[in-house]
Design an enzyme around this catalytic site. Structure first.
Site, PDB file in Angstrom:
ATOM      1  N   HIS A 188      -9.482   1.916   0.751  1.00  0.00           N
ATOM      2  CA  HIS A 188      -9.692   0.182   1.138  1.00  0.00           C
ATOM      3  C   HIS A 188     -10.887   0.585   2.584  1.00  0.00           C
ATOM      4  O   HIS A 188     -10.940   0.402   3.809  1.00  0.00           O
ATOM      5  CB  HIS A 188      -8.090   0.394   2.227  1.00  0.00           C
ATOM      6  CG  HIS A 188      -7.707  -0.637   2.665  1.00  0.00           C
ATOM      7  ND1 HIS A 188      -8.123  -1.577   3.562  1.00  0.00           N
ATOM      8  CD2 HIS A 188      -6.809  -1.828   2.233  1.00  0.00           C
ATOM      9  CE1 HIS A 188      -7.700  -2.431   3.765  1.00  0.00           C
ATOM     10  NE2 HIS A 188      -6.617  -3.021   2.650  1.00  0.00           N
TER      11      HIS A 188
ATOM     12  N   HIS B 290       0.762  -1.277  -0.339  1.00  0.00           N
ATOM     13  CA  HIS B 290      -0.236  -0.325  -0.763  1.00  0.00           C
ATOM     14  C   HIS B 290       0.999   1.373   0.208  1.00  0.00           C
ATOM     15  O   HIS B 290       0.594   2.205   0.615  1.00  0.00           O
ATOM     16  CB  HIS B 290      -1.180  -0.181   1.011  1.00  0.00           C
ATOM     17  CG  HIS B 290      -1.746  -1.222   1.330  1.00  0.00           C
ATOM     18  ND1 HIS B 290      -2.531  -1.499  -0.045  1.00  0.00           N
ATOM     19  CD2 HIS B 290      -2.303  -1.450   2.108  1.00  0.00           C
ATOM     20  CE1 HIS B 290      -3.851  -3.028   0.352  1.00  0.00           C
ATOM     21  NE2 HIS B 290      -3.626  -2.553   1.565  1.00  0.00           N
TER      22      HIS B 290
ATOM     23  N   GLU C 131     -11.470  -3.611  -3.002  1.00  0.00           N
ATOM     24  CA  GLU C 131     -10.202  -2.959  -3.624  1.00  0.00           C
ATOM     25  C   GLU C 131     -10.628  -2.534  -4.675  1.00  0.00           C
ATOM     26  O   GLU C 131      -9.902  -3.911  -5.150  1.00  0.00           O
ATOM     27  CB  GLU C 131      -9.075  -3.191  -3.273  1.00  0.00           C
ATOM     28  CG  GLU C 131      -9.036  -2.924  -0.958  1.00  0.00           C
ATOM     29  CD  GLU C 131      -7.876  -3.572  -0.649  1.00  0.00           C
ATOM     30  OE1 GLU C 131      -6.889  -3.112  -0.629  1.00  0.00           O
ATOM     31  OE2 GLU C 131      -8.257  -4.606  -0.067  1.00  0.00           O
TER      32      GLU C 131
END
Length: 386
Positions: A214, A140, A352
């Site tokens: 997210h 991420h 996602e």
């Protein structure tokens, strides 16, 4: 021209929402009125004194609260079949917990959503080493991804729609990524109560980009317990198996005959403990589904999530080729949410929309390369019903 799902130049934003039938539930009817003007209030300060604000929006029966820190969706309220509103996303009631403890609750993710193996990739013959924050891998965006920065927020009203423009500039070399990336993310609530996310980015050097959101969902209501009875349907015939570090092997495996088959709606808990080797590695579901539609010029309906007790339904449409479904495997009871209840394993799930994990290291995956002069664009639309 490289097939960059978000560089599917301007068509994504203009094309609108396709009407692909997938699952059940009735979309919210128009209220006939515009939404309430976004309202700003203080939410705290970071250790360096930077102020963080919370923005509240309401339209079409949907109520949304967003933090300038990480673009975090702190609360999203929708009605059940009886018209009773509840917050359906996991999060905290204070800034300190978001800074110190958050497993990306509700956050904007970048520069690269999901994992990159060993934090390395090669672009135009040059190898780049990224920030490593998930064992030997980068997750991420690295140790300080887009979720850990304060975004500039500009509220807007556009006819009956209300929303926020969020801006962040990631400088050349941040977390190891090349190029100065100027990102803009727009959250819009329309009079049908739909929540739309438009992502946009430009760069001054060749780089890679994979932006996503997210949010952790529980349609029964935040802090209400397990999501195992939620019924999920995903328009995907394949998924990307991973190694023990949750990095894709490069295979596009068929879901047929496996616990990963959500082509027809089924309760998440039905096959959650099936013992498939991929589930054992991930402690549940934490994989990328290869959407049958591929990269498209506009958002198409690919996911339906339904909670039977409340009747709440979430439909997701996207122009992206992949969907990361995470079943909240690493929630362990140590995090306490906005209603003062602890989150245990499987108490919330993430869906996602994105490009595939580790795409820069797999020639067969859709490209995530963005070059100067190009524009990264992506659209995801959330439609709520009951």
């Amino acid at each position: 021209m490289e097939l960059n799902r978000r560089t599917v130049i301007a068509g994504a934003a203009a094309a609108g929402l396709a009407t692909t039938a997938l699952g059940t539930g009735t979309a919210r009817a128009s209220t006939g009125h515009g939404g309430r003007k976004p309202v700003r209030e203080p939410f705290g300060r970071l250790a360096d004194g930077t102020k963080v604000h919370r923005w509240s929006l309401e339209n079409g029966g949907t109520r949304l609260k967003v933090l300038s820190y990480g673009g975090i969706v702190q609360s999203l309220e929708i009605p059940d079949r009886h018209g009773r509103h509840a917050n359906v996303v996991a999060g905290f009631d204070n800034l300190d917990d978001y800074v110190a403890k958050s497993p990306y609750f509700g956050a904007l993710i970048g520069r690269y959503g999901n994992r990159i193996g060993k934090g390395r990739f090669t672009l135009d013959g040059k190898e780049y080493q990224l920030s490593v924050n998930d064992g030997v891998n980068s997750l991420h965006g690295g140790a300080k991804g887009f979720d850990k920065h304060v975004w500039d927020v500009e509220p807007f009203t556009d006819g009956p729609d209300v929303g926020l423009h969020l801006h962040y500039t990631s400088v050349d070399g941040e977390m190891g990524y090349p190029g100065t990336l100027r990102a803009k993310v727009t959250y819009t609530l329309n009079q049908r109560g739909e929540w739309r996310i438009d992502y946009e980015a430009t760069t001054d050097k060749p780089t890679i980009v994979n932006l996503t959101s997210h949010v952790y969902w529980n349609l029964a209501g935040e802090g209400s317990g397990s999501i195992e009875d939620h019924e999920l349907r995903v328009a995907a015939s394949r998924y990307t198996p991973t190694d023990a570090g949750l990095i894709p092997t490069g295979e596009l495996a068929a879901v047929g005959g496996t616990p990963f088959d959500f082509r027809h709606a089924k309760p998440i808990g039905r096959d959650l403990r099936a013992g498939h080797v991929q589930q054992v590695q991930a402690k549940g579901f934490d994989h990328n589904w290869v959407l049958d539609k591929g990269v498209t010029g506009g958002p198409e309906h690919v996911v339906t999530l339904r909670e039977p007790r409340s009747g709440r339904v979430l439909r997701i449409a996207t122009d992206q080729p992949g969907l990361q479904f995470y079943s909240g495997n690493f929630l362990d009871g140590t995090l306490v949410g906005t209603r003062g209840r602890a989150y245990r394993q499987g108490d919330a799930l993430a869906l996602e929309t994105q490009h595939f994990p580790d795409s820069p290291n797999h020639e067969g995956f859709p490209s995530t390369v963005l070059r100067p002069g190009g524009v990264y664009r992506s659209v995801t639309v959330h439609t709520f019903g009951s």
